[in-house]
Design a protein around this motif. Structure first.
Motif, PDB file in Angstrom:
ATOM      1  N   VAL A   9       0.861  -1.182   0.000  1.00 26.72           N
ATOM      2  CA  VAL A   9       0.000   0.000   0.000  1.00 26.72           C
ATOM      3  C   VAL A   9       0.897   1.232   0.000  1.00 26.72           C
ATOM      4  O   VAL A   9       1.727   1.399   0.891  1.00 26.72           O
ATOM      5  CB  VAL A   9      -0.927   0.005   1.230  1.00 26.72           C
ATOM      6  N   VAL A  10       0.744   2.079  -1.014  1.00 35.23           N
ATOM      7  CA  VAL A  10       1.620   3.241  -1.133  1.00 35.23           C
ATOM      8  C   VAL A  10       1.010   4.440  -0.420  1.00 35.23           C
ATOM      9  O   VAL A  10      -0.212   4.574  -0.326  1.00 35.23           O
ATOM     10  CB  VAL A  10       1.897   3.584  -2.620  1.00 35.23           C
ATOM     11  N   ASP A  11       1.876   5.302   0.058  1.00 34.54           N
ATOM     12  CA  ASP A  11       1.459   6.552   0.694  1.00 34.54           C
ATOM     13  C   ASP A  11       1.406   7.617  -0.390  1.00 34.54           C
ATOM     14  O   ASP A  11       2.437   8.108  -0.858  1.00 34.54           O
ATOM     15  CB  ASP A  11       2.468   6.929   1.783  1.00 34.54           C
ATOM     16  N   ARG A  12       0.203   7.987  -0.796  1.00 34.12           N
ATOM     17  CA  ARG A  12       0.065   8.925  -1.912  1.00 34.12           C
ATOM     18  C   ARG A  12       0.291  10.369  -1.502  1.00 34.12           C
ATOM     19  O   ARG A  12       0.118  11.284  -2.308  1.00 34.12           O
ATOM     20  CB  ARG A  12      -1.301   8.747  -2.567  1.00 34.12           C
ATOM     21  N   ASP A  13       0.704  10.587  -0.247  1.00 33.07           N
ATOM     22  CA  ASP A  13       1.120  11.929   0.159  1.00 33.07           C
ATOM     23  C   ASP A  13       2.579  12.180  -0.196  1.00 33.07           C
ATOM     24  O   ASP A  13       3.065  13.306  -0.067  1.00 33.07           O
ATOM     25  CB  ASP A  13       0.922  12.113   1.668  1.00 33.07           C
ATOM     26  N   THR A  14       3.289  11.128  -0.624  1.00 37.26           N
ATOM     27  CA  THR A  14       4.691  11.271  -1.010  1.00 37.26           C
ATOM     28  C   THR A  14       4.806  11.253  -2.531  1.00 37.26           C
ATOM     29  O   THR A  14       3.932  10.738  -3.234  1.00 37.26           O
ATOM     30  CB  THR A  14       5.542  10.131  -0.435  1.00 37.26           C
ATOM     31  N   VAL A  15       5.921  11.798  -3.022  1.00 39.17           N
ATOM     32  CA  VAL A  15       6.135  11.824  -4.475  1.00 39.17           C
ATOM     33  C   VAL A  15       6.254  10.408  -5.021  1.00 39.17           C
ATOM     34  O   VAL A  15       5.647  10.066  -6.047  1.00 39.17           O
ATOM     35  CB  VAL A  15       7.395  12.641  -4.819  1.00 39.17           C
ATOM     36  N   ALA A  36      -6.857  12.013 -19.006  1.00 42.10           N
ATOM     37  CA  ALA A  36      -8.123  11.998 -18.262  1.00 42.10           C
ATOM     38  C   ALA A  36      -8.339  10.641 -17.581  1.00 42.10           C
ATOM     39  O   ALA A  36      -8.808  10.578 -16.442  1.00 42.10           O
ATOM     40  CB  ALA A  36      -9.279  12.311 -19.202  1.00 42.10           C
ATOM     41  N   GLU A  37      -7.987   9.551 -18.262  1.00 41.79           N
ATOM     42  CA  GLU A  37      -8.168   8.234 -17.673  1.00 41.79           C
ATOM     43  C   GLU A  37      -7.174   7.999 -16.536  1.00 41.79           C
ATOM     44  O   GLU A  37      -7.519   7.379 -15.522  1.00 41.79           O
ATOM     45  CB  GLU A  37      -8.004   7.153 -18.743  1.00 41.79           C
ATOM     46  N   LEU A  38      -5.950   8.497 -16.686  1.00 43.57           N
ATOM     47  CA  LEU A  38      -4.982   8.403 -15.586  1.00 43.57           C
ATOM     48  C   LEU A  38      -5.491   9.161 -14.359  1.00 43.57           C
ATOM     49  O   LEU A  38      -5.360   8.680 -13.226  1.00 43.57           O
ATOM     50  CB  LEU A  38      -3.623   8.956 -16.024  1.00 43.57           C
ATOM     51  N   VAL A  39      -6.063  10.323 -14.570  1.00 45.14           N
ATOM     52  CA  VAL A  39      -6.621  11.106 -13.464  1.00 45.14           C
ATOM     53  C   VAL A  39      -7.755  10.333 -12.805  1.00 45.14           C
ATOM     54  O   VAL A  39      -7.844  10.262 -11.569  1.00 45.14           O
ATOM     55  CB  VAL A  39      -7.111  12.475 -13.974  1.00 45.14           C
ATOM     56  N   ARG A  40      -8.614   9.722 -13.621  1.00 46.42           N
ATOM     57  CA  ARG A  40      -9.749   8.973 -13.066  1.00 46.42           C
ATOM     58  C   ARG A  40      -9.273   7.769 -12.248  1.00 46.42           C
ATOM     59  O   ARG A  40      -9.765   7.522 -11.145  1.00 46.42           O
ATOM     60  CB  ARG A  40     -10.661   8.495 -14.196  1.00 46.42           C
ATOM     61  N   ARG A  41      -8.299   7.024 -12.782  1.00 45.68           N
ATOM     62  CA  ARG A  41      -7.861   5.804 -12.109  1.00 45.68           C
ATOM     63  C   ARG A  41      -7.037   6.084 -10.854  1.00 45.68           C
ATOM     64  O   ARG A  41      -7.085   5.323  -9.898  1.00 45.68           O
ATOM     65  CB  ARG A  41      -7.035   4.937 -13.070  1.00 45.68           C
ATOM     66  N   THR A  42      -6.283   7.162 -10.873  1.00 50.65           N
ATOM     67  CA  THR A  42      -5.429   7.456  -9.719  1.00 50.65           C
ATOM     68  C   THR A  42      -6.149   8.256  -8.650  1.00 50.65           C
ATOM     69  O   THR A  42      -5.779   8.215  -7.475  1.00 50.65           O
ATOM     70  CB  THR A  42      -4.182   8.247 -10.145  1.00 50.65           C
ATOM     71  N   GLY A  43      -7.178   9.011  -9.069  1.00 52.23           N
ATOM     72  CA  GLY A  43      -7.876   9.864  -8.119  1.00 52.23           C
ATOM     73  C   GLY A  43      -7.076  11.084  -7.719  1.00 52.23           C
ATOM     74  O   GLY A  43      -7.414  11.759  -6.732  1.00 52.23           O
ATOM     75  N   MET A  44      -6.024  11.380  -8.472  1.00 54.34           N
ATOM     76  CA  MET A  44      -5.191  12.531  -8.151  1.00 54.34           C
ATOM     77  C   MET A  44      -5.583  13.734  -9.011  1.00 54.34           C
ATOM     78  O   MET A  44      -6.261  13.600 -10.031  1.00 54.34           O
ATOM     79  CB  MET A  44      -3.714  12.173  -8.355  1.00 54.34           C
ATOM     80  N   HIS A  45      -5.118  14.905  -8.604  1.00 51.62           N
ATOM     81  CA  HIS A  45      -5.429  16.146  -9.321  1.00 51.62           C
ATOM     82  C   HIS A  45      -4.805  16.100 -10.711  1.00 51.62           C
ATOM     83  O   HIS A  45      -3.698  15.595 -10.905  1.00 51.62           O
ATOM     84  CB  HIS A  45      -4.898  17.348  -8.537  1.00 51.62           C
TER      85      HIS A  45
END
Length: 259
Positions: A9-15, A36-45
Motif C-alpha cells: 500500500v503506497v502513501d500517496r502523500d509522497t512523491v 483523463a483516464e490516468l486522473v480517473r484511475r489514480t484519483g489525483m489532481h
C-alpha cells in the motif's frame, strides 16, 4: 510499508507514492491511457498527474503517445536488472528451451510474489495453447499448475493465508474449496509435480514442477508445460518437467558454490 492482500500500500502523500500510483494505473490490457483516464484511475489532481507523467517521460518510464501515455521500455530494462530473476532466468533458459524443443508446447518459468505467481519467462510457438499467462504477468496460485507447485512447497504461513482467503473461481473447474485444495497440495508435495485441468482457462492442461533450493529445500521457482486438452496429456511430460526442475536447481547450487 503496509500491505493489503499482499500488495504494498503506497502513501500517496509522497512523491514516490504518487509515481507508483500512476504506473500501477496501467493494466495488461492497456496499450495507452489518456491523461483523463490516468486522473480517473489514480484519483489525483489533473495538474499533479500531468506534471509527474511528464517527468516519467523524461526518465523513460513512460512514453508520450498521440492519445496519452504508455509504459516505456525503460521499465523493462529495470526489471531485467533484478538480480534474483535475472540469474534464475539465465540458468533456466537452456532447460526451458530444451523442454519446448521436445514438446512444442508452451513452457513457463514462474516465481512467488505474495499470493500470486509472476511469470518470468514464457516460450511458445505457433501451436501454443491459449493460456492466460504472459511474461511479467500474474496469476493466482490456486488455479494454475505452476502456482500450485509453488504453493505446495511454500512456507506454512503463506499456504494458510491462501487457503483461508476466498479462492476466486476462474472457470467451472477451478478448485475453490480450501479442504480439497489442501489435500491436492499435499499430493503435489509428495509427487513433485502439479497438474491443472482447465482451472485457469477452459481448454488447457498443465504439468508443473518446483525448483527447490538444494541446501534448504525452499522453493525458488517453478516450471510448467501447458497445452490444449484436444491433443495434450500433461501426465506424459511429468518426468521431463521434474527432471528439468531438478537440473535448474543443481545448476543454481553449483553456481552459488563457485562464488
Amino acid at each position: 510499508m503496509p500491505r493489503k492482500n499482499d500488495t504494498p500500500v503506497v502513501d500517496r502523500d509522497t512523491v514516490i507514492g504518487k509515481v507508483v500510483t500512476i504506473l500501477r494505473a496501467f493494466t495488461v490490457d492497456d496499450n495507452q491511457l489518456t491523461l483523463a483516464e490516468l486522473v480517473r484511475r489514480t484519483g489525483m489532481h489533473k495538474a499533479t498527474v500531468h506534471r509527474l507523467a511528464g517527468e516519467l517521460v523524461d526518465v523513460r518510464l513512460l512514453d508520450r503517445t498521440d492519445g496519452g501515455y504508455r509504459l516505456s521500455g525503460g521499465l523493462f530494462e529495470l526489471g531485467m536488472l533484478a538480480s534474483v530473476e535475472r540469474s534464475l532466468l539465465e540458468i533456466a533458459m537452456p532447460f526451458l528451451q530444451d523442454l519446448y524443443a521436445r514438446t512444442r508446447e508452451t513452457v513457463h518459468l514462474g516465481v512467488l510474489d505474495g499470493q500470486e505467481v509472476v511469470y518470468v519467462a514464457k516460450i511458445g510457438g505457433h501451436r501454443q495453447a491459449s493460456a492466460p499467462s504472459r511474461t511479467g504477468g500474474r496469476m493466482p496460485l490456486h488455479c494454475t499448475g505452476i502456482g500450485k507447485a509453488l504453493l505446495a512447497h511454500t512456507d506454512p504461513a503463506r499456504r494458510h493465508a491462501v487457503l483461508s482467503a476466498p479462492l476466486p473461481r476462474r472457470t467451472p473447474r477451478t478448485i475453490v474449496a480450501p479442504g480439497i485444495l489442501a489435500r491436492q497440495l499435499d499430493t503435489i508435495r509428495e509427487a513433485g509435480v502439479a497438474y491443472e485441468y482447465e482451472e485457469s482457462a477452459l481448454g488447457i492442461a498443465c504439468v508443473a514442477a518446483p525448483i527447490l533450493d538444494v541446501s534448504t529445500n525452499a522453493v525458488v521457482a517453478a516450471i510448467s508445460i501447458t497445452g490444449p486438452l484436444a491433443r495434450y496429456r500433461p501426465e506424459a511430460h511429468a518426468d521431463a518437467v521434474r527432471a528439468a526442475a531438478t537440473g535448474i536447481a543443481s545448476t543454481l547450487d553449483r553456481r552459488r558454490s563457485l562464488r
